[in-house]
Design an enzyme around this catalytic site. Structure first.
Site, PDB file in Angstrom:
ATOM      1  N   GLY A 358       0.785  -1.294   0.027  1.00  0.00           N
ATOM      2  CA  GLY A 358      -0.042   0.012   0.056  1.00  0.00           C
ATOM      3  C   GLY A 358       0.903   1.246  -0.063  1.00  0.00           C
ATOM      4  O   GLY A 358       1.910   1.258  -0.172  1.00  0.00           O
ATOM      5  N   ASP A 474      12.439  -9.150   7.072  1.00  0.00           N
ATOM      6  CA  ASP A 474      12.947  -8.506   6.060  1.00  0.00           C
ATOM      7  C   ASP A 474      13.820  -7.361   6.653  1.00  0.00           C
ATOM      8  O   ASP A 474      13.322  -6.251   6.455  1.00  0.00           O
ATOM      9  CB  ASP A 474      11.563  -7.962   5.592  1.00  0.00           C
TER      10      ASP A 474
END
Length: 700
Positions: A358, A474
């Site tokens: 997003g 990550d």
């Protein structure tokens, strides 16, 4: 004026007697009320949600204000010195939750918690900190057992100890462990008899003056004596001070104390009571004792059972990636209209980044607080899972080196996360994203070294100090945000996973992450552990030192295909300092840089067992006397994946071509099923497949 005193009574059976431990809460309308859901209420929720992380980050005490009149309020949180960070954070988190739930519209409230392994306090109020000392609001409790010794002798020793502690607490400055929250604090113990001790604790909030602290403590002692003289222990809680004593150590306050010298005279243990006329104990007395003890034990077991059930339910809600119910963190929820107003209805000029699922906007809440609003894509099925995972996970994480989640909004297809606004963008913007040398020059070696240390502390918290072991999965430069003082904050927990107690590793068929930062065992087999984050962190350390991306190193002969292989070659030729970013040449500490390179290579070793844990890395960075192991060759494993977003799609590893390419880490010839040049090219290409960061940098 109306005041509601709310007490949580916890009964427990101890060898001395039946003890009543009380956590006291006061919701006061002395200074007015507010409208639930209004601006004051929203400000209250925001500032209270920040207390757990801020109190632990600020050495056990934190106070702040938010908003403007008439919706301005002040808040503070405090733990006793010596409290472990996790205990302090959990205690503050619990009391702030209690304040929100049980004080629905009062503009002033305080909660003292002393029933667990530590003591903490949180309060908020709509008056400035220069308010007069509040001695009217008070909570008093006592041990139900009576002292069985000579009260005259006991009072003499007790009064001597308490008078000494009042003086000590209102003027001393003792330091415990890493906490500096020691102003106006005293914890002491002394002998009553050869086999009996007395323990006492006093503390004032650091915002009061020494004279006010002295006044508050003396008044509390007088109130206790007037109420509870002759009891085996008790407490007095006031907004600005606490006093407690007992015949056993409590709240972990005495773990670090050395036994105080015994007073000049000790109380003698009373002789055993004998009575010639009492040769037997009445049967009714025995039955009464048995019934009382049985009832207490049953109550304790019931309380324990309820606690276990709650913790299991809590864990299940936390661990489930597909849970539909996120009301466990409902007090963080924003109204979607407030978010739209904060971002000017998601105005394009307010867009500051593009997340993996997003867009990210800068917004300003009605109270003036700047926030980062992450609006998840409506068309992404995976985005909903990421949203739930991030809310349930990040809401429980509180650390100064983690981006703080302020709240969320969920309405229809709209899924929004609201984070603290971090003004200096992400680390990759300064390291790689700007062609302006002055931007890169802002990261001198001192700042880079501090950034490495801050990331280490954040990861150590995730792996070891948080409630559950958290694997980020990550870690990379674009997921490290920098605050106004260039302190690092780990961001983007959409891919994070949590481990159960004693779990050390897990595996997945949906490999997600960023090529070049993922360890070989994860790419090849989907296996991940804390050592997966260690590998990613090792790559990041080398990037911070060099100022270059992992993917920016490529030679067609296959001798170098990424930063890790390049550093390994430099290390083996004793020329590792050639790695250093030219932007900081001549202004760095050679020993520190060499040590960081060494640590980076230890982190990227092929065998996860050989990689150091974050606790070890922290010691390596903070203690130069620790000898580092000799690094083993780093691991490289790249699959032939032609699409840049394959890792994000969650496909099974065996759906891809299993031909692998291995970069040369010495002068040996590359032997694969692919041609030498093609192998090198694929090695470079796959290592450049970076996923999008939370903040995409679009300007210098």
């Amino acid at each position: 004026m109306r005041q509601n005193n709310l007490f949580s009574l916890i009964f427990w059976l101890v060898p001395v007697s039946l003890i009543i431990v009380v956590s006291a809460q006061l919701c006061s309308e002395k200074f007015g009320t507010f409208t639930p859901g209004g601006t004051f209420d929203k400000n209250r929720r925001i500032i209270l949600s920040s207390l757990p992380s801020e109190v632990t980050a600020q050495d056990g005490f934190y106070n702040a204000s938010i908003g403007t009149d008439p919706d301005q309020l002040y808040a503070m949180g405090m733990c006793i010195p010596g409290a472990k960070q996790k205990l302090c954070r959990d205690c503050i988190m619990d009391v702030t939750r209690q304040l929100i739930q049980t004080c629905p519209n009062q503009t002033a409230a305080i909660h003292w918690s002393g029933g667990g392994k530590t003591v903490c306090m949180a309060r908020y109020y709509n008056q400035p900190s220069s308010r007069p000392l509040d001695l009217e609001s008070v909570s008093i409790g006592y041990n139900v057992g009576n002292l069985s010794t000579n009260l005259t002798d006991f009072d003499r020793l007790w009064e001597r100890l308490i008078a000494h502690m009042v003086t000590k607490a209102s003027s001393a400055s003792i330091k415990y462990l890493s906490f500096d929250n020691s102003r106006f604090y005293a914890a002491d113990e002394t002998n009553l008899t050869n086999s009996q001790m007395v323990y006492a604790l006093m503390q004032c909030t650091p915002d009061v003056s020494p004279s006010n602290c002295n006044t508050c403590l003396k008044q509390s002692v007088d109130d206790y004596v007037g109420c509870c003289h002759g009891k085996q222990g008790g407490y007095v809680y006031r907004p600005s001070c606490i006093f407690r004593w007992d015949l056993y150590p409590f709240n972990g306050a005495f773990d670090l104390l050395t036994l105080a010298p015994p007073p000049s005279s000790q109380l003698q243990s009373p002789p055993p009571v004998t009575n010639k006329d009492e040769k037997t104990i009445h049967t009714g007395t025995i039955i009464g004792i048995v019934i009382v003890v049985a009832m207490v034990i049953i109550m304790a077991l019931l309380a324990l059972g309820v606690s276990v059930c709650r913790s299991r339910k809590k864990y299940q809600a936390f661990a489930s990636e597909t849970a539909d119910d996120i009301t466990t963190v409902g007090y963080l929820q924003f109204d979607i209209k407030d978010i739209e107003a904060a971002t000017s209805n998601f105005l394009a000029s307010n867009k500051i980044g593009q997340g993996g699922f997003g867009e990210v906007y800068k917004g300003t809440l009605s109270n003036g607080t700047e926030v980062a609003v992450k609006r998840l894509s409506r068309t992404s099925d995976q985005g909903e899972l990421e949203f739930k995972n991030e809310v349930l996970l990040v809401a429980k994480l509180q650390h100064r080196n983690l981006v703080r989640l302020l709240g969320f909004a969920l309405q229809g297809e709209e899924k929004i996360l609201v984070f603290e606004f971090v003004p200096n963008k992400s680390l990759d913007y300064f390291l790689f994203g700007s062609t302006n040398p002055t931007k890169k020059g802002q990261l001198d070696w001192t700042r880079r070294y501090n950034i490495i240390g801050g990331i280490t502390r954040g990861l150590l918290y995730l792996h070891q100090d948080s409630r559950l072991t958290i694997i980020h999965r990550d870690i990379k430069a674009s997921n490290i945000l920098l605050d106004a003082d260039m302190n690092p904050k780990i961001a983007d927990f959409g891919m994070a996973r949590n481990f159960r107690d004693h779990q050390t590793e897990d595996s997945t068929g949906r490999v997600v992450g960023t090529f070049g930062y993922m360890p070989p065992e994860y790419v090849a087999h989907g296996q991940f552990s804390t050592k997966s984050d260690v590998y990613s962190f090792g790559v990041l350390i080398l990037e911070i030192v060099s100022g270059r991306k992992n993917s920016s190193f490529y030679q067609m002969d296959g001798s170098v295909c990424n930063l890790v292989t390049y550093v390994w070659r430099l290390w083996n030729t004793d020329s590792s300092l050639e790695l250093v970013d030219p932007a900081i040449s001549g202004s760095y500490e050679k020993d520190e840089v060499t040590r960081c390179i060494h640590i980076g290579l230890l982190c990227v070793q092929e065998n996860p067992v050989n990689r150091p844990a974050l606790s070890t890395i922290f010691q390596m960075l903070t203690n130069s006397s620790i000898t580092l192991n000799v690094p083993q060759p780093p691991g490289f494993f790249f699959r032939n994946r032609p699409e840049s977003d394959t890792l994000r799609r969650g496909l099974e590893p065996d759906q891809y071509n299993n031909e692998s390419v291995t970069c040369s880490i010495d002068n040996a010839t590359i032997t694969t099923l692919l041609g030498k040049t093609l192998a090198s090219a694929l090695c470079c290409i796959t290592s450049t497949l970076f996923s999008k960061s939370m903040y995409r940098n679009t300007e210098d």
